[in-house]
Scaffold this motif. Structure first.
Motif, mmCIF file in Angstrom:
data_model
loop_
_atom_site.group_PDB
_atom_site.id
_atom_site.type_symbol
_atom_site.label_atom_id
_atom_site.label_comp_id
_atom_site.label_asym_id
_atom_site.label_seq_id
_atom_site.Cartn_x
_atom_site.Cartn_y
_atom_site.Cartn_z
ATOM 1 N N UNK A 164 -32.100 22.677 -43.465
ATOM 2 C CA UNK A 164 -31.593 23.184 -44.731
ATOM 3 C C UNK A 164 -31.407 24.707 -44.608
ATOM 4 N N UNK A 165 -31.351 25.364 -43.571
ATOM 5 C CA UNK A 165 -31.316 26.819 -43.327
ATOM 6 C C UNK A 165 -30.270 27.351 -44.292
ATOM 7 N N UNK A 166 -29.274 26.673 -44.274
ATOM 8 C CA UNK A 166 -27.921 27.602 -45.120
ATOM 9 C C UNK A 166 -27.998 26.867 -46.452
ATOM 10 N N UNK A 167 -28.873 26.091 -46.854
ATOM 11 C CA UNK A 167 -28.847 25.366 -48.362
ATOM 12 C C UNK A 167 -29.548 26.342 -49.503
ATOM 13 N N UNK A 168 -28.864 27.174 -50.071
ATOM 14 C CA UNK A 168 -29.537 27.962 -51.022
ATOM 15 C C UNK A 168 -30.278 27.333 -52.330
ATOM 16 N N UNK A 169 -30.018 26.213 -52.329
ATOM 17 C CA UNK A 169 -30.629 25.149 -53.534
ATOM 18 C C UNK A 169 -31.794 24.808 -52.958
ATOM 19 N N UNK A 273 -22.282 29.274 -53.225
ATOM 20 C CA UNK A 273 -21.389 30.035 -54.469
ATOM 21 C C UNK A 273 -20.253 30.758 -53.836
ATOM 22 N N UNK A 274 -20.241 30.912 -52.473
ATOM 23 C CA UNK A 274 -19.249 31.694 -51.681
ATOM 24 C C UNK A 274 -17.757 31.075 -52.265
ATOM 25 N N UNK A 275 -17.641 29.709 -52.019
ATOM 26 C CA UNK A 275 -16.142 29.302 -52.359
ATOM 27 C C UNK A 275 -15.659 29.632 -53.709
ATOM 28 N N UNK A 276 -16.651 29.879 -54.604
ATOM 29 C CA UNK A 276 -16.160 30.014 -56.235
ATOM 30 C C UNK A 276 -16.235 31.465 -56.295
ATOM 31 N N UNK A 277 -17.051 32.356 -55.849
ATOM 32 C CA UNK A 277 -16.825 33.922 -56.040
ATOM 33 C C UNK A 277 -16.424 34.635 -55.027
ATOM 34 N N UNK A 278 -16.177 34.069 -53.776
ATOM 35 C CA UNK A 278 -16.123 34.979 -52.612
ATOM 36 C C UNK A 278 -14.616 35.050 -52.598
ATOM 37 N N UNK A 279 -13.875 35.684 -51.617
ATOM 38 C CA UNK A 279 -12.513 36.132 -51.448
ATOM 39 C C UNK A 279 -11.886 35.282 -50.428
ATOM 40 N N UNK A 289 1.859 21.755 -37.869
ATOM 41 C CA UNK A 289 1.284 21.340 -38.773
ATOM 42 C C UNK A 289 -0.338 20.864 -38.843
ATOM 43 N N UNK A 290 -1.188 20.663 -39.738
ATOM 44 C CA UNK A 290 -2.509 20.302 -39.687
ATOM 45 C C UNK A 290 -2.638 19.213 -40.637
ATOM 46 N N UNK A 291 -3.889 18.445 -40.224
ATOM 47 C CA UNK A 291 -4.157 17.435 -40.734
ATOM 48 C C UNK A 291 -4.979 17.648 -42.300
ATOM 49 N N UNK A 292 -5.671 18.854 -42.112
ATOM 50 C CA UNK A 292 -6.254 19.246 -43.447
ATOM 51 C C UNK A 292 -6.036 20.607 -43.562
ATOM 52 N N UNK A 293 -6.227 21.127 -44.912
ATOM 53 C CA UNK A 293 -6.093 22.481 -44.965
ATOM 54 C C UNK A 293 -7.498 23.070 -44.884
ATOM 55 N N UNK A 294 -7.408 24.400 -44.007
ATOM 56 C CA UNK A 294 -8.560 24.897 -43.876
ATOM 57 C C UNK A 294 -9.038 25.644 -45.044
ATOM 58 N N UNK A 295 -10.149 26.130 -45.083
ATOM 59 C CA UNK A 295 -10.696 26.787 -46.014
ATOM 60 C C UNK A 295 -11.871 28.055 -45.553
ATOM 61 N N UNK A 296 -11.423 29.182 -45.809
ATOM 62 C CA UNK A 296 -12.112 30.199 -45.366
ATOM 63 C C UNK A 296 -12.349 31.175 -46.468
ATOM 64 N N UNK A 297 -13.603 31.549 -46.669
ATOM 65 C CA UNK A 297 -14.116 32.611 -47.579
ATOM 66 C C UNK A 297 -14.912 33.451 -47.036
ATOM 67 N N UNK A 309 -21.570 37.006 -45.949
ATOM 68 C CA UNK A 309 -21.093 35.485 -45.296
ATOM 69 C C UNK A 309 -19.835 35.433 -45.204
ATOM 70 N N UNK A 310 -19.226 34.487 -44.078
ATOM 71 C CA UNK A 310 -17.928 34.039 -43.892
ATOM 72 C C UNK A 310 -18.139 32.597 -43.747
ATOM 73 N N UNK A 311 -17.475 31.867 -44.451
ATOM 74 C CA UNK A 311 -17.360 30.259 -44.203
ATOM 75 C C UNK A 311 -16.074 30.000 -43.827
#
Length: 590
Positions: A164-169, A273-279, A289-297, A309-311
């Motif tokens: 749970x080291x990354x889970x802020x909840x 919170x990072x995916x909602x409030x991050x850039x 092409x790629x199979x899934x669209x990557x997410x970086x925040x 943080x960078x996710x």
């Protein structure tokens, strides 16, 4: 929250860097820590600073821990502390001068930690304590067909794969649930009842509150400057709400606890919170092409130090590279990346690889820890304060580290090799995070087994020199380093020199053959054919193809994270240079 205007939340780094991602020893329960809290206040040399020798006496003599495990926790806590880069380099130099166990023990004896913060740190290790419920529902990763953990460590393996080291909840829940016991560790022994319970009129000193700043920070209201909790409560209105008495300059423990229960909230800079409030960071897709669209925040544009943080999630069949101040001293998480090549060539705070497959990751120096968790067939190249690997399969790690690599339960077929690459600003980046080239304990792993069971010594091997090949980073960058800035281990250096000699002999053989033009063309065509066959057989073709730059039109509306063929000014000081112009001179693969 009309009455309580402050917002207080758990700090990220004590959980992310300080808590080992494994079940702690049973002796770290509150029963034993309560005894330790009383013991250290009654002995000279234990309070307010606890030295290594006294901690070893308590850990080995009272808690029955092995000495290497006692040092592991002591060293981890010190790694978490915000020491300057200069201090860390001085400590590394002193360690490199120790040639006998006696000299090493004498040097360690000079190290001490804040006693109350260390008690809180030990209590935090319960974050990943195994419970019957989680051991029954724990996810197993990679799939059962890829590995078969022994029955004695299977429960520990499952828990290690979902720490749970990354889970802020989880951090907030932990603090809420265990707040009375955390505060109990900070009060004077005389304020406890005969049964060890806190008395109703117990007080908390300002020094104890400062120790609590290891775990908690906050702001006077949302969006305001973030402070450690002891500085946040230096304001008179909040002091009154928290139960501060000007007469005896202490806090009412009962009122302070109520204040925290009312003001505790989710970390506004946490990973959830990072995916909602991050850039959001974007880049062009690969040609195929790629199979899934990557997410970086990233949240580094708003977060305070320690919470940046960078996710990077689901990067698939991409080559990404970045050398930017936006990465400096951030905590990076790579999640479910597959068939990718990722280069993060900046000084970093910490890095976690979680459930990645068939991926190569090359990192700039990491000041604290690199944790590889639930990964399969990944190759990681890093210089880091600590390397930790858990529940991973067929991974190869080339590392430089002043601490022993920590191998948690559930690993299968790991390979450890020496750090084997360079880039122009590597030495400067290492100095900025306080990493020296010695001591380097990459080949002396510490196996952390489930309590009561022997660690699995067959889970890893040291890379044979015959399989060692230096890694060339395929980008041109400005800087001074043009080779690995330290000597390779002797046997690996000999292997490299032997191959170089073989190449020279081959070139001489070709030259002495005196081929005519037709024969040279035929010979060259044959060599190229065999080379392309090798690229396809080994999967190297994908990495080379991903370095070819297409014609792209950069967008000014997003903050670009360049792929291999959109690698723009992030790898160059020419910030306004078009991507295709920069890359046209850049990628080089040897």
């Amino acid at each position: 929250m009309e009455k309580y205007t402050a917002c207080v939340w758990p700090r990220l780094e004590p959980f992310l860097i300080g808590v080992l991602p494994a079940a702690p020893p049973s002796k770290f329960s509150m029963h034993y820590l309560r005894k330790m809290a009383c013991y250290v206040r009654s002995r000279d040399g234990c309070f307010p600073r606890l030295g290594w020798h006294m901690w070893r006496h308590i850990a080995c003599g009272k808690l029955q821990l092995a000495e290497e495990l006692a040092w592991l926790y002591f060293e981890t806590f010190d790694l978490l502390m915000p020491h300057s880069a200069e201090r860390r380099l001085e400590w590394a130099e002193a360690l490199s001068q120790c040639h006998t166990p006696k000299e090493l023990d004498r040097l360690r004896g000079k190290l001490s930690v804040d006693t109350q913060q260390f008690l809180l740190f030990l209590y935090l290790q319960q974050l990943n304590r195994i419970s019957l419920r989680t051991s029954l529902i724990g996810e197993e990763w990679p799939s059962p067909r890829s590995r078969s953990p022994s029955s004695s460590s299977e429960r520990e393996t499952k828990i290690s794969s979902q720490n749970k080291n990354w889970e802020n909840q989880a951090h907030l829940t932990f603090i809420h649930t265990h707040l009375p016991e955390l505060l109990e560790l900070l009060v004077e022994p005389g304020q406890l009842s005969g049964s060890g319970q806190i008395l109703r009129d117990s007080q908390l000193t300002p020094e104890a509150l400062e120790s609590l700043s290891l775990l908690l920070e906050g702001s006077a209201s949302p969006g305001r400057t973030v402070h450690p909790i002891h500085k946040l409560l230096s304001r008179a209105p909040l002091q009154a709400q928290a139960g501060f008495s000007k007469l005896n300059r202490t806090y009412s423990l009962q009122q302070f606890q109520g204040f925290l229960h009312k003001t505790l909230c989710l970390n506004p800079f946490g990973i959830s919170i990072c995916p909602q409030s991050g850039k959001k960071l974007a880049w062009a897709l690969q040609i195929e092409g790629i199979l899934k669209k990557a997410k970086i925040f990233r949240n580094s544009h708003t977060a305070p130090p320690g919470s940046r943080l960078v996710l990077m999630s689901q990067v698939c069949k991409q080559t990404l590279a970045k050398d930017s101040e936006k990465l400096n001293n951030v905590n990076v998480k790579l999640h479910r990346c597959s068939d990718a090549f990722i280069y993060l060539l900046s000084p970093l705070r910490s890095v976690t690889l979680d459930k990645c497959r068939n991926t190569t990751v090359v990192l700039g120096p990491v000041g604290t820890s690199v944790h590889i968790q639930s990964c399969e067939n990944v190759r990681v190249v890093c210089a880091a304060g600590r390397l930790t690997v858990g529940t991973s399969f067929q991974c190869t790690i080339h590392t430089l580290t002043p601490t022993r690599p920590l191998l948690l339960p559930g690993n299968v077929s790991l390979t450890l090799g020496p750090f084997h690459t360079h880039y122009p600003s590597l030495e400067d980046h290492m100095a900025s995070v306080g990493l020296a080239v010695v001591p380097n304990l990459w080949d002396q792993p510490l196996l952390f087994g489930a309590e009561g069971s022997a660690p699995d010594t067959s889970c890893y091997r040291i890379l044979p020199p015959s399989e060692f090949y230096p890694l060339v980073i395929p980008f041109q960058m400005e800087g001074d380093n043009c080779e690995i800035p330290w000597s390779l281990p002797e046997e690996y250096q000999k292997a490299v020199e032997s191959r170089e000699q073989t190449v020279q002999e081959w070139q001489k053989t070709v030259k002495d053959a005196h081929l005519n033009k037709v024969q040279r063309r035929q010979f060259q065509a044959l060599v190229e054919q065999k080379f392309h066959e090798w690229l396809l057989e080994t999967g190297q073709r994908q990495e080379l193809d991903s370095l070819l730059p297409p014609t792209l039109t950069p967008s000014s509306s997003v903050d670009h994270w360049p792929s291999s063929h959109t690698l723009n000014s992030a790898l160059h000081p020419m910030k306004d240079q078009p991507p295709q112009q920069a890359i046209g001179q850049t990628p080089t693969v040897c």
